[in-house]
Write an enzyme that holds these catalytic residues in place. Structure first.
Site: not given
Length: 353
Positions: A170, A206, A208, A296, A335
């Site tokens: 990010h 990922d 996101h 995730d 996570y």
């Protein structure tokens, strides 16, 4: 090459970052990007050859990040401490509250803020990504992890796994957010380019979208970026980016591919999307691969809107490893500590098969 023979590059310094908490929609919530992630993954990969990260200079880091951002991050915690914010308001972590957006500027030339709390929002684009005294050493160590993995591949290994923490996808050229400070995958891609690969592909799995990686290579044809992720139009981070119509610009037009998926998507459509990305890479002319391995997207993950299983990650690894390209696998999100290591191991088992 098997999963257990894939070199695992790491640094104990990646444990130094301790965000303590996050601030989401104004509320303080527990941090999920914690140092225990490193040890959980290491435990799951026991038996794999470990390689200690080697210190690298800043040349490649500065090639993908604004040097002013790097200087800010390196000195942010010290400046915050000197500002006395822990005593003033009980906040010992660097967090923005003021953002110089176009809504404020309205075309006027701004005079740079003087106070540290007024400066943070120039670089950080959310309130979730806090900086503490260990953040810069950990983030800088993660870059060394990624670049050492590049060195390992350049020396002849087909695949190397970079146990990076904090994650990076990010982080844009001039900004940080989304629990990311420095873009490890982007630095790895730049390292592979400098190692002689004329075209490099990045595949991001990922949950996101990696808006930072996309932004860094948005106008470049030599680094292709493809991502499968939850649809940001459904309200998911990074909200503004990750849509299917984003394909790059200028010389980079067509070098970007986003495959957003609906909330609740499980293995079948997710693996099909990874297969499409693998086919896209195969036809791209890329001679090296970077995988942004966020796990995730798994059902148990506290950040997950998707329902991918360990078998799904193993299949993804087999598809991307099956390309036969020299590959650096860079750790991004993931996570849920009880399942984190097993998910990473499953991907690497597939990649190395």
């Amino acid at each position: 090459m098997t999963a257990s023979s894939i070199p695992v590059v790491w640094s104990p310094d990646t444990r130094f970052h301790d965000p303590k908490h996050e601030i989401w929609v104004g509320a303080t919530t527990p941090a999920v990007e914690v140092a225990e992630r490193v040890d959980t993954i290491l435990a799951a990969l026991a038996g794999s050859p470990l390689r200690d990260a080697r210190a690298h200079g800043d040349e490649l880091l500065a090639a993908v990040h604004d040097p002013e951002l790097l200087a800010f991050l390196e000195g942010a915690a010290e400046a915050w401490t000197a500002g006395g914010y822990a005593e003033l308001v009980g906040q010992d972590r660097v967090v923005p509250y003021f953002f110089p957006t176009e809504a404020l500027l309205q075309g006027m030339p701004p005079t740079p803020a003087v106070a540290t709390h007024g400066r943070v929002g120039r670089w950080c684009y959310d309130t979730m990504t806090l900086v503490g005294p260990g953040t810069w050493p950990a983030a800088r160590a993660a870059v060394d992890v990624a670049l050492t993995a590049v060195d390992v591949v350049a020396a002849g290994e087909r695949t190397a796994y970079a146990l990076c923490r904090p994650p990076g996808h990010h982080a844009t050229r001039s900004g940080y957010g989304g629990s990311c400070y420095l873009n490890n995958a982007a630095v790895a891609a730049e390292g592979l380019r400098r190692a002689g690969h004329e075209r490099v592909a990045i595949v991001d799995v990922d949950a996101h979208h990696g808006n930072g990686t996309q932004a860094i290579f948005w106008q470049r044809p030599d680094v292709r970026y493809g991502s499968v992720h939850v649809d940001p139009a459904a309200g998911w981070f990074p909200h503004l980016f990750g849509h299917a119509h984003e394909t790059g610009a200028g010389a980079g037009e067509g070098a970007n591919l986003n495959l957003p998926l609906a909330e609740g998507t499980g293995d079948g459509p997710w693996v099909e999307a990874v297969e499409r990305l693998a086919s896209w890479v195969s036809g791209s002319g890329a001679s090296a691969l970077v995988v942004s391995l966020g796990v995730d997207a798994a059902a148990d993950d506290p950040e997950s809107p998707l329902l991918v299983t360990a078998e799904g990650y193993r299949s993804a690894g087999a598809l991307l490893g099956g390309l036969g390209l020299p590959a650096v696998v860079v750790q991004e999100g993931g996570y849920h500590l009880p399942s984190l290591g097993g998910l990473v191991a499953a991907y690497l088992e597939g990649h190395g098969s």
